[in-house]
Scaffold this active site. Structure first.
Site, short mmCIF file in Angstrom:
data_model
loop_
_atom_site.label_atom_id
_atom_site.label_comp_id
_atom_site.label_asym_id
_atom_site.label_seq_id
_atom_site.Cartn_x
_atom_site.Cartn_y
_atom_site.Cartn_z
N CYS A 2 0.85 -1.19 0.00
CA CYS A 2 0.00 0.00 0.00
C CYS A 2 0.88 1.24 0.00
O CYS A 2 1.97 1.24 0.56
CB CYS A 2 -0.95 0.10 1.20
SG CYS A 2 -2.06 -1.27 1.37
N ARG A 27 3.34 0.05 -5.13
CA ARG A 27 3.17 -0.58 -3.82
C ARG A 27 1.84 -1.34 -3.70
O ARG A 27 1.57 -1.96 -2.68
CB ARG A 27 3.24 0.48 -2.71
CG ARG A 27 4.50 1.32 -2.75
CD ARG A 27 4.52 2.30 -1.61
NE ARG A 27 4.56 1.63 -0.34
CZ ARG A 27 5.65 1.20 0.26
NH1 ARG A 27 6.81 1.40 -0.30
NH2 ARG A 27 5.59 0.59 1.42
N TRP A 75 -2.95 -2.50 -1.59
CA TRP A 75 -2.74 -3.91 -1.89
C TRP A 75 -3.50 -4.65 -0.80
O TRP A 75 -3.14 -4.59 0.38
CB TRP A 75 -1.25 -4.25 -1.83
CG TRP A 75 -0.95 -5.64 -2.30
CD1 TRP A 75 -0.78 -6.04 -3.59
CD2 TRP A 75 -0.77 -6.81 -1.49
NE1 TRP A 75 -0.53 -7.39 -3.64
CE2 TRP A 75 -0.51 -7.89 -2.37
CE3 TRP A 75 -0.82 -7.05 -0.13
CZ2 TRP A 75 -0.29 -9.18 -1.91
CZ3 TRP A 75 -0.61 -8.35 0.33
CH2 TRP A 75 -0.33 -9.40 -0.56
N ASN A 101 -0.84 1.79 5.76
CA ASN A 101 -0.08 0.76 5.06
C ASN A 101 0.43 -0.22 6.11
O ASN A 101 1.22 0.17 6.97
CB ASN A 101 1.09 1.44 4.31
CG ASN A 101 2.19 0.46 3.90
OD1 ASN A 101 3.35 0.84 3.82
ND2 ASN A 101 1.86 -0.78 3.66
N GLY A 102 -0.06 -1.46 6.07
CA GLY A 102 0.39 -2.44 7.06
C GLY A 102 -0.76 -3.33 7.49
O GLY A 102 -1.77 -3.43 6.80
N GLU A 488 15.06 -17.16 -12.47
CA GLU A 488 14.69 -15.74 -12.61
C GLU A 488 13.95 -15.51 -13.94
O GLU A 488 12.97 -14.76 -13.99
CB GLU A 488 15.96 -14.88 -12.51
CG GLU A 488 15.78 -13.39 -12.74
CD GLU A 488 14.81 -12.70 -11.78
OE1 GLU A 488 14.39 -13.30 -10.79
OE2 GLU A 488 14.45 -11.54 -12.07
N LYS A 492 10.20 -14.04 -14.19
CA LYS A 492 9.86 -12.84 -14.98
C LYS A 492 8.67 -13.13 -15.87
O LYS A 492 7.76 -12.33 -15.97
CB LYS A 492 11.02 -12.40 -15.88
CG LYS A 492 12.17 -11.63 -15.28
CD LYS A 492 11.89 -10.27 -14.74
CE LYS A 492 11.32 -10.30 -13.37
NZ LYS A 492 12.14 -10.43 -12.23
N GLU A 495 5.34 -13.71 -13.78
CA GLU A 495 4.78 -12.58 -13.05
C GLU A 495 4.18 -11.51 -13.96
O GLU A 495 3.22 -10.86 -13.59
CB GLU A 495 5.75 -11.98 -12.02
CG GLU A 495 7.01 -11.37 -12.54
CD GLU A 495 7.96 -10.90 -11.42
OE1 GLU A 495 7.54 -10.76 -10.27
OE2 GLU A 495 9.14 -10.67 -11.74
N HIS A 511 14.32 -35.81 -14.24
CA HIS A 511 13.65 -36.34 -13.04
C HIS A 511 12.21 -35.83 -12.92
O HIS A 511 11.66 -35.76 -11.83
CB HIS A 511 14.45 -35.97 -11.79
CG HIS A 511 15.82 -36.55 -11.79
ND1 HIS A 511 16.06 -37.90 -11.71
CD2 HIS A 511 17.03 -35.97 -11.91
CE1 HIS A 511 17.36 -38.13 -11.76
NE2 HIS A 511 17.97 -36.96 -11.89
N LYS A 610 5.39 -4.20 -5.39
CA LYS A 610 6.85 -4.12 -5.42
C LYS A 610 7.46 -4.24 -4.03
O LYS A 610 8.53 -4.79 -3.85
CB LYS A 610 7.25 -2.78 -6.04
CG LYS A 610 8.73 -2.62 -6.20
CD LYS A 610 9.08 -2.33 -7.64
CE LYS A 610 10.53 -2.53 -7.91
NZ LYS A 610 10.82 -3.84 -8.48
C1 G6P Z 1 8.19 -8.54 -4.46
C2 G6P Z 1 8.60 -7.93 -5.78
C3 G6P Z 1 9.80 -8.67 -6.34
C4 G6P Z 1 10.93 -8.68 -5.34
C5 G6P Z 1 10.50 -9.26 -4.00
C6 G6P Z 1 11.54 -9.03 -2.92
O1 G6P Z 1 7.68 -9.81 -4.66
O2 G6P Z 1 7.53 -7.96 -6.68
O3 G6P Z 1 10.23 -8.04 -7.52
O4 G6P Z 1 11.99 -9.45 -5.84
O5 G6P Z 1 9.30 -8.59 -3.55
O6 G6P Z 1 11.65 -7.66 -2.71
P1 G6P Z 1 12.94 -6.92 -2.19
O7 G6P Z 1 12.56 -5.46 -2.21
O8 G6P Z 1 13.18 -7.42 -0.79
O9 G6P Z 1 14.06 -7.23 -3.10
#
Ligand code: G6P
Length: 615
Positions: A2, A27, A75, A101-102, A488, A492, A495, A511, A610
């Site tokens: 948020c 956020r 969020w 936020n929280g 990764e 990507k 997501e 496996h 994020k």
């Molecule tokens: C969220 C974001 C990711 C990020 C992860 C960890 O899931 O969408 O992109 O890698 O959090 O976040 P941080 O800020 O701790 O790297």
């Protein structure tokens, strides 16, 4: 998660709050809301959806103006994302408004108690409980709002960054934080409050970042008063000069932040090693490491804690640290580590990796490690973030603000920092020959140029994207240093394009995942001509003989894989250990184009945020 933003001053609060919310949408973007006070009346507008939806809804009311305002982009945690659960929330009297936020963890018993006392709730949120608790305290004790907020917060368990407004006191906003970030911008006769400084960057470069368990009374024409929530004692606030500029948080001609951030990588990798990697002198200097060199050298083990993409950077670091510095490394999901009663020794060095520096699980893992006597080193991107302050020492990545929810430049700059640390330790421990050390310094120095070259794969990535954009599944395979890159790459894709994708160590394919392979399954194989190249070639053959579609990331000039694969993407040559910095680039581009072609919201994928400040 948020985002919260508030303004009190002489300008039109509406446009400041709306613009601020757009910058904070990374956020969370389940719903948005705004509250304005025009000197007489308090007005609220809120809606499910994004800030643009809020603009549409709120602009229908011509009288929606004022020079005090607060806004929220959500969020969802408690309660589905709908209009009613959107913030701001008002107290039962309608006098108080809150943005939050929280999470208030003990909201249920508090709510029951308030219901007994006659309070009525309109939403399913924990936040509405908090604002009514504040109102209840204010009425019972007949005290000022600031004091009521302080008393109420002492009854609350959870995490918060809040801003509270009382329509009977329309020259002040009360803010407080515990576990979620909160910045106060100090302008000329005006104040801003926000989850980060981006909403007010063009108005002031002076800001106070509240520490955990602090609150502030932001009152027009008065100096800011910061107090400890626990005992109400006054704190001397530290006014920081902001380094961020407007350009950094705008798209700069790109259609999406993600693309801008992918293309920023050559520069930000350079920014990350600038002043630290002195190839001509043959040294690496990083204050955080130098000051704590003994701790690193005596470490019996390095434990890396992180989440999401940062965890993948940690996995790459595991290979690098073990090979270069011969220190055993364990890489842990912060969320698992913190809850499983881990064995942590005083001689462990814990490295916490986080772009935002606010991830709740990573923060909790750090606290646990510190309680057990470990030395904790942070690798963060956001300067002044909670994790950067909570850790004993650290090194920043200099990626600049990353706004696209899918992390790109944060990942490569994290690997850059971790490689620098590993090299410094290898040098100090004598686990790498001088000639290898110098070779790596020179190679690392050339990485930005090679990333630039890797970005030239954009057109081919786009073509491949067009062929596979409708595939329901995709496999990513890699070995050694490029196994985490496979993870990764898959992350990507899933997501931002919502295609089911899985990353696997190439050898593990037989496996299980091999059962999935048929003529409709695209398999992205990371196969640079180094490391376990021959083994990867065998894996590619196994895929081919089952008619899988092979998209291979190869070293420039490779012919062996070219003969087998359906598509090849060439990247420049570098050493095995540095190859993730290059192989990851075409995978970022591939997922970007697939998501765009599928009409997905690249920068704000559904259900994600994020900065994950909930556990
Ligand atoms: C969220 C974001 C990711 C990020 C992860 C960890 O899931 O969408 O992109 O890698 O959090 O976040 P941080 O800020 O701790 O790297």
């Amino acid at each position: 998660m948020c985002g919260i933003v508030g303004y009190i001053g002489k300008r039109d609060a509406y446009s400041i709050v709306i613009k601020g919310l757009k910058r904070l949408e990374y956020r969370g973007y389940d719903s948005a809301g705004i509250m304005l006070h025009d000197g007489k009346e308090l007005k609220v507008s809120k809606t499910k959806g994004k800030v643009t939806d809020l603009e549409e809804v709120s602009q229908k009311d011509n009288n929606f103006f004022g020079s005090i305002g607060m806004g929220h982009t959500r969020w969802a945690t408690h309660g589905v994302p709908n209009d009613v659960n959107s913030h701001p929330h008002l107290s039962n009297s309608g006098n108080l408004a809150i943005i939050h936020n929280g999470i208030i963890e003990n909201y249920e018993p508090l709510k029951k108690e308030l219901i007994k006392r006659g309070y009525v709730f309109h939403s399913d949120t924990d936040t509405e409980v908090l604002i009514n608790l504040i109102e209840d305290v204010q009425k019972k004790e007949n005290i000022k709002l600031g004091k009521a907020v302080q008393i109420a917060l002492n009854q609350v368990v959870g995490a918060y960054a809040i801003a509270v407004f009382d329509k009977n006191k329309p020259d002040e906003i009360i803010v407080a934080r515990l576990g979620s970030p909160l910045a106060i911008g100090i302008g000329d006769g005006e104040f801003f409050v926000a989850s980060d400084a981006s909403p007010f960057i063009e108005y002031t470069s002076n800001a106070i970042y509240l520490e955990d368990e602090e609150m502030a009374i932001v009152r027009l024409h008065k100096p800011i008063k910061v107090r400890k929530i626990k005992d109400d004692s006054l704190v001397d606030p530290y006014v920081q000069e902001l380094k961020m500029n407007l350009e950094q948080i705008e798209k700069g001609g790109y259609d999406h932040f993600m693309m801008k951030e992918i293309y920023e990588q050559p520069n930000v990798i350079k920014d990350t090693y600038r002043g630290r990697l002195l190839a001509n002198k043959g040294i690496i200097q990083m204050a955080g490491v130098e000051d704590n060199l003994e701790k690193f050298l005596n470490a019996e083990r390095i434990i890396i804690v992180a989440c999401g993409t940062s965890w993948h950077a940690g996995l790459v670091a595991e290979y690098i640290f073990e090979e270069f510095a011969r220190i055993p490394v364990e890489v842990e999901y912060a969320s698992e580590f913190r809850y499983r009663n881990p064995i942590i020794n005083k001689k462990d060095v814990v490295v916490a990796i986080s772009q935002s520096g606010e991830t709740a699980d990573t923060l909790a893992a750090i606290k646990l490690a510190k309680e057990n006597g470990a030395f904790v080193f942070g690798v963060c991107n956001v300067v002044g973030s909670s994790i950067s302050r909570e850790t004993d020492a650290g090194a920043y990545t200099h990626a600049g603000p990353e706004i696209g929810v899918a992390s790109t430049k944060a990942f490569t700059t994290q690997i850059t920092v971790l490689t620098l640390i590993a090299l410094r330790l290898a040098k100090a421990k004598g686990t790498m020959s001088n000639s290898d050390f110098h070779r790596y310094l020179l190679e690392l120095e050339m990485i930005p140029e090679k990333v630039e070259e890797a970005l030239e794969t954009n057109e081919i990535a786009k073509k491949i994207a067009n062929i596979y954009k409708d595939s329901p599944n995709c496999l990513y395979l890699g070995r050694g240093y490029n196994f985490p890159v496979a993870l990764e790459g898959a992350l990507k894709l899933k997501e931002i394009s919502y295609i089911h994708a899985e990353g696997y160590p190439a050898a593990e394919m037989k496996h299980g995942p091999i059962a999935l392979i048929d003529e409709s399954m695209p398999v992205v194989v990371i196969a640079p001509k180094m490391g376990h190249y021959d083994k990867v070639v065998s894996n590619i053959q196994e895929i081919k003989s089952r008619s899988g579609k092979i998209i291979a990331v190869v070293t420039k000039g490779d012919t062996q894989v070219r003969d087998l694969a359906d598509h090849v993407i060439e990247i420049p040559e570098t050493s095995d250990a540095l190859s993730p910095l290059l192989t990851t680039i075409p995978l970022q581009l591939l997922s970007y184009h697939i998501a765009v072609m599928r009409g997905c919201n690249v920068d704000q994928p559904r259900n994600l945020a994020k900065s994950v400040t909930v556990e």
